[in-house]
Design a protein around this motif. Sequence first.
Motif, PDB file in Angstrom:
ATOM      1  N   SER A  38     -42.111  65.329  48.117  1.00  0.00           N
ATOM      2  CA  SER A  38     -41.269  64.579  47.173  1.00  0.00           C
ATOM      3  C   SER A  38     -41.783  63.162  47.004  1.00  0.00           C
ATOM      4  N   LYS A  39     -42.222  62.535  48.116  1.00  0.00           N
ATOM      5  CA  LYS A  39     -42.767  61.177  48.010  1.00  0.00           C
ATOM      6  C   LYS A  39     -44.096  61.191  47.251  1.00  0.00           C
ATOM      7  N   ALA A  40     -44.938  62.192  47.552  1.00  0.00           N
ATOM      8  CA  ALA A  40     -46.240  62.289  46.882  1.00  0.00           C
ATOM      9  C   ALA A  40     -46.061  62.536  45.386  1.00  0.00           C
ATOM     10  N   ASP A  41     -45.065  63.376  45.029  1.00  0.00           N
ATOM     11  CA  ASP A  41     -44.824  63.655  43.611  1.00  0.00           C
ATOM     12  C   ASP A  41     -44.493  62.392  42.835  1.00  0.00           C
ATOM     13  N   VAL A  42     -43.743  61.465  43.453  1.00  0.00           N
ATOM     14  CA  VAL A  42     -43.385  60.214  42.784  1.00  0.00           C
ATOM     15  C   VAL A  42     -44.638  59.443  42.403  1.00  0.00           C
ATOM     16  N   PHE A  43     -45.579  59.331  43.354  1.00  0.00           N
ATOM     17  CA  PHE A  43     -46.795  58.545  43.080  1.00  0.00           C
ATOM     18  C   PHE A  43     -47.758  59.288  42.155  1.00  0.00           C
ATOM     19  N   PHE A  44     -47.740  60.626  42.237  1.00  0.00           N
ATOM     20  CA  PHE A  44     -48.547  61.417  41.297  1.00  0.00           C
ATOM     21  C   PHE A  44     -48.064  61.181  39.871  1.00  0.00           C
ATOM     22  N   ASP A  45     -46.732  61.270  39.656  1.00  0.00           N
ATOM     23  CA  ASP A  45     -46.177  61.086  38.313  1.00  0.00           C
ATOM     24  C   ASP A  45     -46.357  59.656  37.809  1.00  0.00           C
ATOM     25  N   LEU A  46     -46.193  58.668  38.710  1.00  0.00           N
ATOM     26  CA  LEU A  46     -46.386  57.280  38.322  1.00  0.00           C
ATOM     27  C   LEU A  46     -47.821  57.033  37.846  1.00  0.00           C
ATOM     28  N   TYR A  47     -48.771  57.616  38.568  1.00  0.00           N
ATOM     29  CA  TYR A  47     -50.174  57.405  38.182  1.00  0.00           C
ATOM     30  C   TYR A  47     -50.468  58.095  36.850  1.00  0.00           C
ATOM     31  N   ARG A  48     -49.910  59.303  36.664  1.00  0.00           N
ATOM     32  CA  ARG A  48     -50.077  59.989  35.379  1.00  0.00           C
ATOM     33  C   ARG A  48     -49.525  59.129  34.228  1.00  0.00           C
ATOM     34  N   GLN A  49     -48.366  58.524  34.436  1.00  0.00           N
ATOM     35  CA  GLN A  49     -47.786  57.665  33.404  1.00  0.00           C
ATOM     36  C   GLN A  49     -48.685  56.470  33.126  1.00  0.00           C
ATOM     37  N   ARG A  50     -49.246  55.909  34.209  1.00  0.00           N
ATOM     38  CA  ARG A  50     -50.173  54.785  34.030  1.00  0.00           C
ATOM     39  C   ARG A  50     -51.400  55.218  33.233  1.00  0.00           C
ATOM     40  N   GLN A  51     -51.905  56.428  33.514  1.00  0.00           N
ATOM     41  CA  GLN A  51     -53.048  56.937  32.754  1.00  0.00           C
ATOM     42  C   GLN A  51     -52.699  57.076  31.273  1.00  0.00           C
ATOM     43  N   GLN A  52     -51.512  57.626  30.996  1.00  0.00           N
ATOM     44  CA  GLN A  52     -51.097  57.806  29.610  1.00  0.00           C
ATOM     45  C   GLN A  52     -50.954  56.469  28.895  1.00  0.00           C
ATOM     46  N   ILE A  53     -50.331  55.503  29.591  1.00  0.00           N
ATOM     47  CA  ILE A  53     -50.153  54.176  28.996  1.00  0.00           C
ATOM     48  C   ILE A  53     -51.503  53.516  28.752  1.00  0.00           C
ATOM     49  N   ALA A  54     -52.406  53.659  29.737  1.00  0.00           N
ATOM     50  CA  ALA A  54     -53.746  53.076  29.573  1.00  0.00           C
ATOM     51  C   ALA A  54     -54.481  53.729  28.403  1.00  0.00           C
ATOM     52  N   GLY A  55     -54.339  55.072  28.295  1.00  0.00           N
ATOM     53  CA  GLY A  55     -54.974  55.775  27.179  1.00  0.00           C
ATOM     54  C   GLY A  55     -54.421  55.322  25.840  1.00  0.00           C
ATOM     55  N   GLN A  56     -53.079  55.174  25.771  1.00  0.00           N
ATOM     56  CA  GLN A  56     -52.450  54.705  24.540  1.00  0.00           C
ATOM     57  C   GLN A  56     -52.878  53.280  24.219  1.00  0.00           C
ATOM     58  N   ARG A  57     -52.981  52.459  25.277  1.00  0.00           N
ATOM     59  CA  ARG A  57     -53.425  51.077  25.067  1.00  0.00           C
ATOM     60  C   ARG A  57     -54.854  51.047  24.527  1.00  0.00           C
ATOM     61  N   ASP A  58     -55.721  51.862  25.133  1.00  0.00           N
ATOM     62  CA  ASP A  58     -57.116  51.904  24.661  1.00  0.00           C
ATOM     63  C   ASP A  58     -57.189  52.390  23.223  1.00  0.00           C
ATOM     64  N   GLU A  59     -56.346  53.413  22.913  1.00  0.00           N
ATOM     65  CA  GLU A  59     -56.343  53.940  21.550  1.00  0.00           C
ATOM     66  C   GLU A  59     -55.857  52.892  20.561  1.00  0.00           C
ATOM     67  N   LEU A  60     -54.796  52.151  20.945  1.00  0.00           N
ATOM     68  CA  LEU A  60     -54.283  51.096  20.072  1.00  0.00           C
ATOM     69  C   LEU A  60     -55.311  49.985  19.897  1.00  0.00           C
ATOM     70  N   GLU A  61     -55.996  49.642  20.992  1.00  0.00           N
ATOM     71  CA  GLU A  61     -57.024  48.608  20.895  1.00  0.00           C
ATOM     72  C   GLU A  61     -58.158  49.064  19.987  1.00  0.00           C
ATOM     73  N   ALA A  62     -58.530  50.354  20.124  1.00  0.00           N
ATOM     74  CA  ALA A  62     -59.598  50.890  19.264  1.00  0.00           C
ATOM     75  C   ALA A  62     -59.159  50.879  17.797  1.00  0.00           C
ATOM     76  N   GLN A  63     -57.883  51.267  17.553  1.00  0.00           N
ATOM     77  CA  GLN A  63     -57.379  51.253  16.180  1.00  0.00           C
ATOM     78  C   GLN A  63     -57.318  49.829  15.630  1.00  0.00           C
ATOM     79  N   ALA A  64     -56.886  48.889  16.493  1.00  0.00           N
ATOM     80  CA  ALA A  64     -56.825  47.491  16.061  1.00  0.00           C
ATOM     81  C   ALA A  64     -58.211  46.967  15.732  1.00  0.00           C
ATOM     82  N   GLN A  65     -59.184  47.348  16.560  1.00  0.00           N
ATOM     83  CA  GLN A  65     -60.551  46.916  16.314  1.00  0.00           C
ATOM     84  C   GLN A  65     -61.089  47.539  15.024  1.00  0.00           C
ATOM     85  N   ALA A  66     -60.755  48.844  14.821  1.00  0.00           N
ATOM     86  CA  ALA A  66     -61.203  49.514  13.597  1.00  0.00           C
ATOM     87  C   ALA A  66     -60.579  48.863  12.363  1.00  0.00           C
TER      88      ALA A  66
END
Length: 522
Positions: A116-144
């Motif tokens: 249960s403790k490991a699942d919390v950190f697994f999900d948190l990291y997945r969310q961070r990955q998604q946010i980072a991916g969205q941020r990179d995509e937004l930055e790429a779109q802004a640059q484009a």
Amino acid sequence: MSPVSFLLVDDLEENLLSLEALLRRDGLNLLKARSGDQALELLLENEVALALIDVQMPGLNGFELAELMRGNERTRRVPIIFVTAGTADVQRRFRGYEAGAVDFIQKPIEPDILRSKADVFFDLYRQRQQIAGQRDELEAQAQALKEADRRKDEFLATLAHELRNPLAPLRHGLDILRRDPDGEGSAEIRDMMDRQLVHLVRLIDDLLDVSRVSQGKIELRKDRIDVEGAVRSAIEASRPLIDQSGHLLTVDMPQERLWLDADHTRLSQVIANLLNNAAKYTPAGGRIGVSVQTDGDEAVIAVSDNGIGIPAQMRSQVFQLFTQVDDHLDRAQGGLGIGLALVRQLVALHGGTVEADSAGMGSGSVFRIRLPLASTPEPATDVEQPSASAPAASAKPLKVLVVDDNTDLAFMLGMMLEEMGHEFELAHDGHKALQAARHYRPDVILLDIGLPGMDGYEVCRAFRQEELFKDTPIFAQTGWGQSRDKAKASEAGFDQHLTKPVAFEDLEKLLTNVTVSSASPN
């Protein structure tokens, strides 16, 4: 999405295997270290979502490892759960939390609590990955968007510059002719104005063509054509620009005729664009060459020059829309950066390829078009030709109704008609056109589309509903020249669709056909 990595640190192999068995799941990568030093190496090589660290280890113990992690920018934010064999006293817990721990787990480990403790950190990291991916995509779109905005501004500035280039001499020529219409040099001024007007129309046509091709709105009218014919047509179109710069043009054609399934007009346009490009980027008195040869089952059309060449870093970009080589702008004769983009798109529609080659600045350029060869056409059946002595139909003046809300344009069309030997009457909106036609009884109607009140389509349909005008030739004259515009004009009842500005020769030819048709016996 990349796997999530956990770091397991324990000096006993069996403990590591036990943790691995408890935590194993899809998308989780488990890194194992049996010492603090080995753990630091793994931390520096990998992005870690959670570190499970045993407190009691030889060498670096768990607390010391955690303190080192907090002192490194790369690892200072990695969450740490300490694994301890006994109940940690207050002092030990305080040291652990001070070192950056987020929790403690006691041995023997409860599997459900660990998961249960490991699942919390697994999900948190997945969310961070998604946010980072969205941020990179937004930055790429802004640059484009930023790049697109920059290119748009550059294009609009270039467009304004290129339109002013022919407009300036037209303005100056008009001013001179207004003061002294028959003065010395007036014929040269008129020739100059004609050249500049042709250049202006070509700029607009290229811009419209590249837009149509990009939207898939150009349909090729393919036929079995001889390559040499297309090359000769292109040379004829480009000859004024080549001669104006004093270039020497050489042409190398094969002895045998080469056939293509192609649109003659569009292929000639492609070759002419390459010739114009060579003329622009070659200093005065240069050499330009056109050659045609075969390579397997392909025809290879090459346009070469000894001009200023293409830098290596630009060779892959010259066919992109609105691209120009920066170093060339002060020496070239301008352009919108659409000619080569149009070349590539039209060649692709023919199932071919085009490539640019240059040894670098000052070394000239070669553009090669490769198109699939077609088989030799069957000999045409002889068709009886009309007798050369047959008398031509006698020309007769036509009565032409000119309908356009632009009064200056309508008047100039009238002057052109008089120059051709015809009569004219003017109307500047649809209702007046209908009234004027009833008393003027025109032989031909030149009808603008963009009229106030009733547009040209409505006016044409109204004419066709009247018995008097159901067979009268009605020609649309408009700035709208795409395929759908021509189709719409045909549906409304127009006989011909003319795109502004209408050339004198084109209009004269149409009216001559009307004259001949009316003179033919029924």
